[in-house]
Design a protein around this motif. Sequence first.
Motif, PDB file in Angstrom:
ATOM      1  N   ARG A 288      39.267  40.937  47.056  1.00 17.99           N
ATOM      2  CA  ARG A 288      40.130  39.518  47.381  1.00 17.99           C
ATOM      3  C   ARG A 288      41.842  39.892  47.702  1.00 17.99           C
ATOM      4  O   ARG A 288      41.945  40.575  48.125  1.00 17.99           O
ATOM      5  CB  ARG A 288      40.431  38.486  46.681  1.00 17.99           C
ATOM      6  N   PHE A 289      41.204  39.694  49.235  1.00 21.15           N
ATOM      7  CA  PHE A 289      43.582  39.390  49.709  1.00 21.15           C
ATOM      8  C   PHE A 289      44.158  39.259  48.071  1.00 21.15           C
ATOM      9  O   PHE A 289      43.859  37.850  47.962  1.00 21.15           O
ATOM     10  CB  PHE A 289      43.278  37.647  50.887  1.00 21.15           C
ATOM     11  N   THR A 290      45.317  39.714  48.038  1.00 25.46           N
ATOM     12  CA  THR A 290      46.290  39.502  46.879  1.00 25.46           C
ATOM     13  C   THR A 290      47.682  39.245  47.119  1.00 25.46           C
ATOM     14  O   THR A 290      47.916  39.742  47.944  1.00 25.46           O
ATOM     15  CB  THR A 290      46.316  41.098  45.975  1.00 25.46           C
ATOM     16  N   PHE A 291      47.987  38.175  46.480  1.00 23.75           N
ATOM     17  CA  PHE A 291      49.139  37.333  46.722  1.00 23.75           C
ATOM     18  C   PHE A 291      49.856  38.382  45.623  1.00 23.75           C
ATOM     19  O   PHE A 291      49.571  37.951  44.370  1.00 23.75           O
ATOM     20  CB  PHE A 291      49.500  36.576  46.860  1.00 23.75           C
TER      21      PHE A 291
ATOM     22  N   LEU B  44      48.512  37.366  42.100  1.00 21.72           N
ATOM     23  CA  LEU B  44      48.774  38.725  41.066  1.00 21.72           C
ATOM     24  C   LEU B  44      50.419  38.589  40.119  1.00 21.72           C
ATOM     25  O   LEU B  44      51.243  39.154  41.220  1.00 21.72           O
ATOM     26  CB  LEU B  44      48.637  40.041  42.046  1.00 21.72           C
ATOM     27  N   ILE B  45      50.602  38.377  39.367  1.00 24.15           N
ATOM     28  CA  ILE B  45      51.779  37.702  38.696  1.00 24.15           C
ATOM     29  C   ILE B  45      52.590  39.203  37.892  1.00 24.15           C
ATOM     30  O   ILE B  45      51.500  39.546  37.048  1.00 24.15           O
ATOM     31  CB  ILE B  45      51.610  37.075  37.580  1.00 24.15           C
ATOM     32  N   LYS B  46      53.198  39.410  38.066  1.00 22.18           N
ATOM     33  CA  LYS B  46      53.907  40.842  37.375  1.00 22.18           C
ATOM     34  C   LYS B  46      55.181  40.081  37.334  1.00 22.18           C
ATOM     35  O   LYS B  46      55.838  40.690  38.211  1.00 22.18           O
ATOM     36  CB  LYS B  46      54.236  41.852  38.629  1.00 22.18           C
TER      37      LYS B  46
ATOM     38  N   ILE C  34      41.225  26.220  41.450  1.00 20.76           N
ATOM     39  CA  ILE C  34      41.863  27.105  42.140  1.00 20.76           C
ATOM     40  C   ILE C  34      41.864  28.262  42.373  1.00 20.76           C
ATOM     41  O   ILE C  34      40.991  28.544  42.242  1.00 20.76           O
ATOM     42  CB  ILE C  34      43.309  26.616  41.633  1.00 20.76           C
ATOM     43  N   GLY C  35      42.560  29.309  43.494  1.00 24.35           N
ATOM     44  CA  GLY C  35      42.264  30.784  43.716  1.00 24.35           C
ATOM     45  C   GLY C  35      42.831  31.442  42.410  1.00 24.35           C
ATOM     46  O   GLY C  35      43.531  30.757  41.658  1.00 24.35           O
ATOM     47  N   PRO C  36      42.039  31.772  42.381  1.00 24.36           N
ATOM     48  CA  PRO C  36      42.031  32.159  40.732  1.00 24.36           C
ATOM     49  C   PRO C  36      43.875  32.914  40.888  1.00 24.36           C
ATOM     50  O   PRO C  36      44.300  33.736  41.743  1.00 24.36           O
ATOM     51  CB  PRO C  36      41.474  34.335  40.738  1.00 24.36           C
ATOM     52  N   ILE C  37      44.410  32.738  39.588  1.00 27.29           N
ATOM     53  CA  ILE C  37      45.818  33.966  39.202  1.00 27.29           C
ATOM     54  C   ILE C  37      45.623  35.031  38.371  1.00 27.29           C
ATOM     55  O   ILE C  37      44.858  35.119  37.156  1.00 27.29           O
ATOM     56  CB  ILE C  37      46.774  32.533  39.319  1.00 27.29           C
ATOM     57  N   LEU C  38      45.875  36.437  38.255  1.00 25.69           N
ATOM     58  CA  LEU C  38      45.171  37.529  37.648  1.00 25.69           C
ATOM     59  C   LEU C  38      47.107  37.954  36.561  1.00 25.69           C
ATOM     60  O   LEU C  38      47.840  37.348  37.599  1.00 25.69           O
ATOM     61  CB  LEU C  38      45.350  38.411  38.317  1.00 25.69           C
TER      62      LEU C  38
END
Length: 226
Positions: free
Chosen positions: A18-21, A53-55, A80-84
Amino acid sequence: IDIDKFHPDIEPLNKFNRFTFLFFGMWSIRKGYPQLLEAWFNEFEGKDGVQLLIKTNKPHKARQGVDELRKSLGFDKKDIGPILYETNTLDDDSLPKFLKSVDCLLSPTIGDGFAIPGIQCLSLEIPIIITDFSGPQDYAKEETALLLKPKGFVLKDGIDGVPQFMRKKWAFLSVEDIQKAMRFAVDNKEMMKQKAKNGRKLVEREFSYIKTQERFQEIMSIINNV
């Protein structure tokens, strides 16, 4: 920046389908995560092929905060769009590879000293969306980044419990503008890549170790001659 370590040709740590922010920073109000999350809930669904993606330094608190904000804003029933969440510790070698795994950095900061993840990403030729205010303005220009323009500024008595932040001015960002910026990045990948390439050239020219050394020597020469 170590422009050899943070180099566009390094191999990514992960390969996402997926396109990853990426949101990369402390879990603090000044990093703009409340506005970012509201924009995310509004803009993306699972079918969009996009993920966040949350770091952060407090991944468990972040996960709890995301769930609470989603419920309080009435998005708990929406797809909603997935949150990792990235919970592994990243050393000097794995950090550039981790950053290289994403498609775009999201940094809706309301005030920052420098926001070093932004310049790290530019050195890797990773597109960035970042606020046009405070420290990031040293490297975030129209030609190097997709800029979030403040709608105004707010004077706050305090923020994040940090004494140095008392009675300071902070940017006010529109949730709608963050939504538009994210959608633009997804729909205009080549333009975003070109901005990132321009950013890499800026880093090489202005922010390499060699350039920093030269500036430091100039300052010391001035001081010694006073």
